[in-house]
Design a protein around this motif. Sequence first.
Motif, short mmCIF file in Angstrom:
data_model
loop_
_atom_site.label_atom_id
_atom_site.label_comp_id
_atom_site.label_asym_id
_atom_site.label_seq_id
_atom_site.Cartn_x
_atom_site.Cartn_y
_atom_site.Cartn_z
N LYS A 264 0.64 -1.21 -0.15
CA LYS A 264 0.09 -0.12 0.04
C LYS A 264 0.78 1.38 0.09
N ALA A 265 2.03 0.93 0.03
CA ALA A 265 3.08 2.19 -0.07
C ALA A 265 3.11 2.72 -1.71
N SER A 266 4.03 3.94 -1.78
CA SER A 266 4.10 4.21 -2.93
C SER A 266 5.20 3.22 -3.71
N PRO A 267 5.00 3.12 -5.00
CA PRO A 267 5.84 2.33 -5.71
C PRO A 267 7.29 2.86 -5.77
N SER A 268 8.15 1.91 -5.44
CA SER A 268 9.62 2.32 -5.59
C SER A 268 10.36 1.19 -5.83
N PRO A 269 11.90 1.43 -6.28
CA PRO A 269 12.41 0.20 -6.40
C PRO A 269 12.90 -0.64 -4.98
N ARG A 270 13.15 0.27 -4.05
CA ARG A 270 13.15 -0.36 -2.91
C ARG A 270 11.97 -1.50 -2.40
N GLN A 271 10.69 -0.79 -2.60
CA GLN A 271 9.48 -1.34 -2.18
C GLN A 271 9.36 -2.69 -2.93
N ALA A 272 9.58 -2.62 -4.45
CA ALA A 272 9.54 -3.70 -4.99
C ALA A 272 10.53 -4.93 -4.91
N TYR A 273 11.72 -4.47 -4.40
CA TYR A 273 12.67 -5.52 -4.09
C TYR A 273 12.25 -6.03 -2.87
N ARG A 274 11.91 -5.32 -1.85
CA ARG A 274 11.58 -5.87 -0.63
C ARG A 274 10.30 -6.94 -0.63
N MET A 275 9.59 -6.54 -1.53
CA MET A 275 8.11 -7.50 -1.88
C MET A 275 8.64 -8.84 -2.30
N ALA A 276 9.57 -8.78 -3.25
CA ALA A 276 10.08 -10.11 -3.84
C ALA A 276 10.93 -10.73 -2.89
N ARG A 277 11.86 -9.98 -1.96
CA ARG A 277 12.63 -10.57 -1.09
C ARG A 277 11.80 -11.02 0.20
N TYR A 278 10.64 -10.53 0.29
CA TYR A 278 9.80 -11.32 1.61
C TYR A 278 9.46 -12.78 0.94
N PHE A 279 8.96 -12.81 -0.38
CA PHE A 279 8.49 -14.06 -0.73
C PHE A 279 9.74 -15.07 -0.85
N GLN A 280 10.78 -14.67 -1.13
CA GLN A 280 12.00 -15.52 -1.10
C GLN A 280 12.17 -16.18 0.27
N ILE A 281 12.28 -15.21 1.38
CA ILE A 281 12.49 -15.42 2.57
C ILE A 281 11.30 -16.34 3.15
N ASP A 282 9.97 -16.22 2.48
CA ASP A 282 9.01 -17.00 3.11
C ASP A 282 8.83 -18.56 2.19
N ASN A 283 10.05 -18.55 1.30
CA ASN A 283 10.12 -19.79 0.44
C ASN A 283 8.97 -19.75 -0.50
N GLN A 284 8.16 -18.87 -0.92
CA GLN A 284 7.34 -18.85 -2.02
C GLN A 284 8.15 -18.29 -3.45
N ILE A 285 8.87 -19.40 -3.92
CA ILE A 285 9.72 -19.29 -5.16
C ILE A 285 9.17 -18.43 -6.18
N GLU A 286 8.32 -19.03 -6.63
CA GLU A 286 7.53 -18.71 -7.92
C GLU A 286 6.92 -17.15 -7.95
N GLU A 287 6.52 -16.83 -6.55
CA GLU A 287 6.05 -15.57 -6.57
C GLU A 287 7.46 -14.52 -6.22
N ALA A 288 8.49 -15.01 -5.81
CA ALA A 288 9.44 -14.22 -5.57
C ALA A 288 10.00 -13.92 -6.90
N LYS A 289 10.24 -15.06 -7.74
CA LYS A 289 10.72 -15.09 -9.13
C LYS A 289 9.81 -13.90 -9.88
N LEU A 290 8.53 -13.99 -9.66
CA LEU A 290 7.83 -12.80 -10.59
C LEU A 290 8.04 -11.47 -9.87
N GLY A 291 8.11 -11.41 -8.67
CA GLY A 291 8.41 -10.18 -7.88
C GLY A 291 9.91 -9.55 -8.36
N TYR A 292 10.97 -10.20 -8.50
CA TYR A 292 12.02 -10.01 -9.08
C TYR A 292 11.84 -9.52 -10.47
#
Length: 731
Positions: A264-292
């Motif tokens: 819900k925050a303003s889009p930014s490179p850091r926001q997009a990276y951290r969203m994808a990184r969260y999926f990776q940390i949570d072992n949601q690999i396909e979602e992480a790949k899509l995020g990256y």
Amino acid sequence: MLKNLKGKSSLIMGISSGLLLLAIPSILILNPEIRERLEQQTPLNPTSQKSFEAEKNQPSIVMNLVSLSAEEQETQLRKIADSNQSSLDRSRARYLLASILLKKFEGGPALRLLQGLDKEYPVLAPQILLKQGRAYELSNEPTKSQEVWKKIIERYPDSPVAADALYNLGKTDPQYWEQAIKQFPRHPRTHDIILKRLKDNPNQPQLLLNLLRNSLPNEPFTNQARDRLVQEFSQQLTPSDWELIADGYWDQNLYKKAAAAYQKASPSPRQAYRMARYFQIDNQIEEAKLGYKKLIKLYPDALPTALGLLRLADLSRTQDAIIYLDLVAKQFPLKAPQALLKKADLLARSGNATAANQARQTLINQYATSDEAAELRWKIAGQYADNGDFVKAWSWAQPITVNNGDSSIAPKAAFWVGKWARKLGKEKEAKEAFTHTVGRYPSSYYAWRSANLLGWPVGDFETVRALTPTIQKPTQRPIPPFGSDAFKELYRLGEKQQAWELFQAEIVDPTKLTVAEQFTYGLLLLDQNRNIEAINQIWQLKERETPEEQSQWKALRETLEYWQALFPFPYYDLILKWSQERQLNPLLVTALIRQESRFEKDIKSPVGATGLMQLMPATAKMVADNLNIKEYSLTKPDNNINFGTWYFDYTHKTYDNNSMFAVASYNAGPGNVSKWITKYNSSDHDEFVENIPFKETKGYVESVFGNYWNYQRIYNPEIAQLLEQIPKSQE
């Protein structure tokens, strides 16, 4: 080798307290006649101010008393306070003695000490008036208390102490609390006001946001404030509010909550990276790949995209991973070495040795000074050493000490260059390498190993337990690199709560501390026995990214105070007591405690290990039975250090007092260590450490003995003097 912090403040800080103050409403301003009369009653004393400036950093008898108990302090402070000769130490003694008396609810005697003290001790004049107000309260003279608090607001409107006065006055007149919120949003008294108002009326999201913007991110109430905003006021929050909330959650490692807020925050490179990184940390690999991939598409040139490409390569099949790594090498030169090293490893594992070697050669030729080139060189050197070719091992490792001096591999490479030179019978070259390791990397584990091989009295794995090194702790508290003169004076006087509150009021942005602020924050956390947080705050300074911040951090590292804070000495008396009881080197025990628990008495591991030396309950019961102790608590430092040193002595006796095996056993258990002794050649202890198959245990052994060495060089004057004689290039 290490210099005092005095004189470093301007180099480290380059800032002032920078308080952003709003105008005080006219209802709180006394008219000119009253102001003039008050100034006549307590005139400014330029002579006292000049005297303070001249004496503030000089040796102080009073400062030497700060580490004593209040009872021990009181007797000696009275003698200094009663002296006829006016001096800064006399003023300090009166102030501290008044503080002790106020804690004992003795308002009258405290008042006599404080009378006129604000004139002769101007640096703490607002604090002195505040104590006078408290003394009047204790003397049951509320009208006089009110007068003093109003005097603070009139005479020192910009001082954070005015927030305390506003808080006290606001108990009977709410307008003063409004002023505190507007003028001193970061002051703890203001936080108290806001928390009380939220308790009385929870439906105030702006007050919750005020807390988050003006509080240090890991204070106890901040996550609760974030949770309430998300759960109760989500429809009222702006994108910038969501970013504030998300950043706070992320810093507290609450990644799931952070990701939900980032959406819900303003889009930014850091926001997009951290969203994808969260999926990776949570072992949601396909979602992480899509995020990256989304990050790469939306922000192709942003620095977080380079990190995203590297992580995407880790999650992808070889062919795709190489495409991503080539993209990093092409678009992000600073990350090219990391991409090339990953690419070489991928190609080697896929059987394409020729292409792998080409990637390695590109890395060494084009990025010779990178950490990744050092890592590659070290890997090749190790392969030659394993095959007994120490000449080639030396030839591959030696350039690391020249080209990659700041890499994490460099201390190890410098040390092993010496070890291999010795194996080749080149004693002169070996000594030069060991001397270089001590001088260039004085805080490293390999500096200890080098110092030992140079013949210094620092102990070897087989002798260190029995050493009784001289320990010289500082007699006075350091001068923090950040803060006003009043803050620094309070800190050095040991007025911990007052210093803590003043620090919070003076910092510019609690969510983005400067280097000087963060180090000072670490010092204050040590005062509160929040030792893990303190050590982490100081350790994380090395992660600062800008050249200016790196320069400030390196300047701090040149000071003795930095290392004393990074390697503190809580529970010194207990450690000394039980180390002597077990005939253990107290610095080795301290090193083990720092590694196990960071001196946290209540900490528990996921498997139940408890307290300072992280004893398992079953181990503690075994020790208690041997000591015939029926009642104990592992959260009591005396019990825990007693049991921990008993067990540490036990592990030493199991291995004929070899401290390396004892330390490894403390981490991995005696069964594993016995297997390793059988499997590996233990005659060369350095080779044995390198061969430890458990990465955690290998790192544990190096960390404990690295800690031990640092306690030696910081607190043992004999070792410090030897270090002073070693030529040292910039570390």
